[in-house]
Scaffold this motif. Structure first.
Motif, mmCIF file in Angstrom:
data_model
loop_
_atom_site.group_PDB
_atom_site.id
_atom_site.type_symbol
_atom_site.label_atom_id
_atom_site.label_comp_id
_atom_site.label_asym_id
_atom_site.label_seq_id
_atom_site.Cartn_x
_atom_site.Cartn_y
_atom_site.Cartn_z
ATOM 1 N N PRO A 13 0.951 -1.116 -0.016
ATOM 2 C CA PRO A 13 0.150 0.093 0.172
ATOM 3 C C PRO A 13 0.953 1.427 0.105
ATOM 4 O O PRO A 13 0.238 2.277 -0.308
ATOM 5 C CB PRO A 13 -0.838 -0.058 1.388
ATOM 6 N N GLY A 14 2.310 1.053 0.217
ATOM 7 C CA GLY A 14 2.879 2.385 0.406
ATOM 8 C C GLY A 14 3.876 2.488 -0.690
ATOM 9 O O GLY A 14 4.768 3.449 -0.928
ATOM 10 N N HIS A 15 3.564 1.925 -1.900
ATOM 11 C CA HIS A 15 4.567 2.017 -2.969
ATOM 12 C C HIS A 15 4.110 3.241 -3.883
ATOM 13 O O HIS A 15 3.004 3.545 -4.001
ATOM 14 C CB HIS A 15 4.200 0.738 -3.777
ATOM 15 N N PRO A 16 5.109 3.893 -4.391
ATOM 16 C CA PRO A 16 5.076 5.247 -5.502
ATOM 17 C C PRO A 16 3.793 4.676 -6.595
ATOM 18 O O PRO A 16 3.152 5.761 -6.719
ATOM 19 C CB PRO A 16 6.193 5.661 -5.887
ATOM 20 N N SER A 17 3.984 3.592 -7.031
ATOM 21 C CA SER A 17 2.804 3.479 -8.101
ATOM 22 C C SER A 17 1.324 3.306 -7.801
ATOM 23 O O SER A 17 0.465 3.498 -8.573
ATOM 24 C CB SER A 17 3.348 1.757 -8.817
ATOM 25 N N VAL A 18 1.466 3.091 -6.307
ATOM 26 C CA VAL A 18 -0.085 2.928 -5.812
ATOM 27 C C VAL A 18 -0.668 4.528 -5.644
ATOM 28 O O VAL A 18 -1.715 4.853 -6.012
ATOM 29 C CB VAL A 18 0.000 2.161 -4.300
ATOM 30 N N ALA A 19 0.506 5.251 -5.369
ATOM 31 C CA ALA A 19 0.258 6.813 -5.250
ATOM 32 C C ALA A 19 -0.141 7.314 -6.818
ATOM 33 O O ALA A 19 -1.199 8.088 -6.830
ATOM 34 C CB ALA A 19 1.306 7.606 -4.827
ATOM 35 N N GLU A 20 0.506 6.788 -7.741
ATOM 36 C CA GLU A 20 0.230 7.105 -8.941
ATOM 37 C C GLU A 20 -1.123 6.814 -9.500
ATOM 38 O O GLU A 20 -1.867 7.709 -10.059
ATOM 39 C CB GLU A 20 1.248 6.489 -10.222
ATOM 40 N N THR A 21 -1.689 5.582 -9.175
ATOM 41 C CA THR A 21 -2.735 5.142 -9.519
ATOM 42 C C THR A 21 -4.112 5.968 -8.583
ATOM 43 O O THR A 21 -4.934 6.339 -9.200
ATOM 44 C CB THR A 21 -2.995 3.732 -9.093
ATOM 45 N N LEU A 22 -3.696 6.126 -7.420
ATOM 46 C CA LEU A 22 -4.770 6.960 -6.587
ATOM 47 C C LEU A 22 -4.966 8.568 -7.207
ATOM 48 O O LEU A 22 -6.026 8.897 -7.405
ATOM 49 C CB LEU A 22 -4.189 7.195 -5.228
ATOM 50 N N GLY A 23 -3.932 9.044 -7.754
ATOM 51 C CA GLY A 23 -3.763 10.248 -8.451
ATOM 52 C C GLY A 23 -4.991 10.315 -9.639
ATOM 53 O O GLY A 23 -5.528 11.109 -9.859
ATOM 54 N N ARG A 24 -4.697 9.005 -10.443
ATOM 55 C CA ARG A 24 -5.467 9.106 -11.516
ATOM 56 C C ARG A 24 -6.877 8.732 -11.213
ATOM 57 O O ARG A 24 -7.997 9.308 -11.955
ATOM 58 C CB ARG A 24 -5.076 7.832 -12.524
ATOM 59 N N LEU A 25 -7.074 7.903 -10.293
ATOM 60 C CA LEU A 25 -8.462 7.649 -9.677
ATOM 61 C C LEU A 25 -9.079 8.946 -9.041
ATOM 62 O O LEU A 25 -10.194 9.055 -9.397
ATOM 63 C CB LEU A 25 -8.285 6.612 -8.547
ATOM 64 N N GLY A 26 -8.211 9.660 -8.420
ATOM 65 C CA GLY A 26 -8.789 11.078 -7.780
ATOM 66 C C GLY A 26 -9.233 12.014 -9.060
ATOM 67 O O GLY A 26 -10.344 12.298 -8.887
ATOM 68 N N GLN A 27 -8.702 11.988 -10.105
ATOM 69 C CA GLN A 27 -9.161 12.837 -11.359
ATOM 70 C C GLN A 27 -10.585 12.286 -11.810
ATOM 71 O O GLN A 27 -11.376 12.820 -12.089
ATOM 72 C CB GLN A 27 -8.181 13.077 -12.453
ATOM 73 N N LEU A 28 -10.688 10.722 -11.818
ATOM 74 C CA LEU A 28 -11.999 10.356 -12.547
ATOM 75 C C LEU A 28 -13.127 10.592 -11.512
ATOM 76 O O LEU A 28 -14.000 10.665 -12.008
ATOM 77 C CB LEU A 28 -11.462 8.695 -12.605
ATOM 78 N N TYR A 29 -12.687 10.512 -10.147
ATOM 79 C CA TYR A 29 -13.710 10.793 -9.251
ATOM 80 C C TYR A 29 -14.214 12.304 -9.345
ATOM 81 O O TYR A 29 -15.273 12.616 -9.337
ATOM 82 C CB TYR A 29 -13.260 10.540 -7.744
ATOM 83 N N TYR A 30 -13.126 13.105 -9.807
ATOM 84 C CA TYR A 30 -13.341 14.422 -9.937
ATOM 85 C C TYR A 30 -14.449 14.896 -11.062
ATOM 86 O O TYR A 30 -15.490 15.320 -10.874
ATOM 87 C CB TYR A 30 -12.307 15.553 -10.202
ATOM 88 N N TRP A 31 -13.998 14.275 -12.073
ATOM 89 C CA TRP A 31 -14.842 14.641 -13.548
ATOM 90 C C TRP A 31 -16.134 13.834 -13.325
ATOM 91 O O TRP A 31 -17.114 13.890 -14.106
ATOM 92 C CB TRP A 31 -14.129 13.911 -14.661
ATOM 93 N N SER A 32 -16.544 12.591 -12.445
ATOM 94 C CA SER A 32 -17.696 11.889 -12.214
ATOM 95 C C SER A 32 -18.686 12.773 -11.331
ATOM 96 O O SER A 32 -19.739 12.356 -10.919
ATOM 97 C CB SER A 32 -17.359 10.632 -11.896
ATOM 98 N N GLY A 33 -17.847 13.692 -10.582
ATOM 99 C CA GLY A 33 -18.834 14.628 -9.750
ATOM 100 C C GLY A 33 -18.519 14.309 -8.352
ATOM 101 O O GLY A 33 -19.214 14.959 -7.434
ATOM 102 N N ASP A 34 -17.894 13.260 -8.022
ATOM 103 C CA ASP A 34 -17.572 12.721 -6.500
ATOM 104 C C ASP A 34 -16.400 13.519 -6.016
ATOM 105 O O ASP A 34 -15.269 12.803 -5.998
ATOM 106 C CB ASP A 34 -17.292 11.272 -6.420
ATOM 107 N N HIS A 35 -16.507 14.847 -5.853
ATOM 108 C CA HIS A 35 -15.244 15.585 -5.373
ATOM 109 C C HIS A 35 -14.795 15.201 -3.856
ATOM 110 O O HIS A 35 -13.465 15.353 -3.648
ATOM 111 C CB HIS A 35 -15.600 17.035 -5.329
#
Length: 324
Positions: A13-35
């Protein structure tokens, strides 16, 4: 979400690649309206990167920039500015003041400054962002188009329509060339140009542009996405100016309903819709209804920004007009 689970299972859970995926997921959440989920994903991404890479790694700055953008959208100006200024400092130290990556933090700092009515600061950092992007990417790159659009927005808000119009027209030309006439990003300069035509009394041109902007957003996002309010609010103002108050009320009621479903009754965008509706009623001489809407607007804004923010000051001024 499936990719996140796989990476966590494979790498920890603490690997930088996990953070990269979280960043992309956060943007997807944003554009779906789930801020809310978008913000949570980016906060976690920053925490992972800081622990794994150190607090001054450029990857941290990238996530801080995205986080700053998301929290700005939810109305937390103070947090947005902290995240963005920290991102800017990290990037300038790592790459120098003129690197293309620096332009993103500058761009969003300009947006935050504009929201606080700091037109001089907004203009300064956005001009710097534009210069960096034009030098690194060329004057017709869509990233230059975004900076042009926001500079046009600054001038429009500052009352400089003659300066705003060519900036927005150039932004529109750049974005249409890059993405085509019906892409979502095209809706942003189209909406601002519609507002200019409306204020200048060019009714038919304004109508056509507002209708185009709304069609683009509905086709890209659906009929209930919160970003539709970015077209609906100014369109309601245009209809009120054009002598169609009932149609204007229908439009702003739709905007408010969308915002309340997306953000709850105390959301930032809800306050913007309430303010737009209050100004409509004020223009129609419906002072009691306008006062009620402004009181609710003020309550939300004070909760989000505190009592001394520029946004609160604008609403207090509008409320004072009722009591003169």
């Amino acid at each position: 979400e499936e990719a996140l689970e796989r990476r966590q299972a494979l790498l920890g859970p603490g690997h930088p690649s996990v953070a990269e995926t979280l960043g992309r997921l956060g943007q997807l959440y944003y554009w779906s309206g789930d801020h809310t989920r978008a913000r949570e994903a980016l906060v976690r991404a920053v925490e992972i990167q800081e622990a794994a890479l150190g607090p001054e790694d450029p990857a941290v700055a990238g996530s801080l920039t995205t986080l700053g953008w998301i929290v700005w959208r939810t109305g937390d100006h103070a947090a947005a500015q902290v995240h963005l200024e920290r991102a800017l400092a990290i990037q300038e130290k790592a790459w120098g003041p003129d690197h293309i990556a620096v332009s993103n933090a500058l761009y969003f700092l300009g947006v935050v400054a504009l929201d606080q009515d700091d037109f001089g600061r907004a203009r300064s950092v956005l001009q710097r962002a534009l210069a960096i992007r034009e030098e690194a990417l060329g004057p017709d790159h869509p990233q230059a188009g975004w900076a042009l659009h926001e500079l046009g927005h600054v001038e429009l808000r500052a009352g400089n329509r003659e300066t705003a119009r060519p900036l927005l027209e150039r932004a529109l030309a750049v974005q249409e060339k890059a993405y085509g006439p019906d892409h979502l990003v095209v809706a942003f300069p189209v909406t601002k140009l519609a507002d200019i035509h409306s204020v200048e009394g060019e009714r038919q041109r304004a109508d056509a542009l507002f209708e185009r902007s709304l069609a683009i957003r509905e086709n890209a996002l659906g009929p209930d996405h919160p970003d539709l309010t970015w077209t609906l609010r100014p369109w309601a103002g245009h209809l009120a100016r054009a002598g169609e108050p009932e149609r204007a009320r229908q439009v702003i009621e739709r905007a408010l309903a969308i915002a309340e479903r997306a953000f709850g009754p105390e959301g930032l965008e809800v306050s913007y819709c309430l303010l737009a509706w209050a100004l409509l009623e004020l223009g129609e001489g419906q002072y009691e209804r306008a006062g009620t809407l402004l009181e609710r607007t003020l309550a939300i804004q004070r909760n989000l920004y505190g009592p001394r923010d520029a946004v609160v000051g604008r609403s207090l001024y509008n409320l004072s007009l009722i009591h003169i």
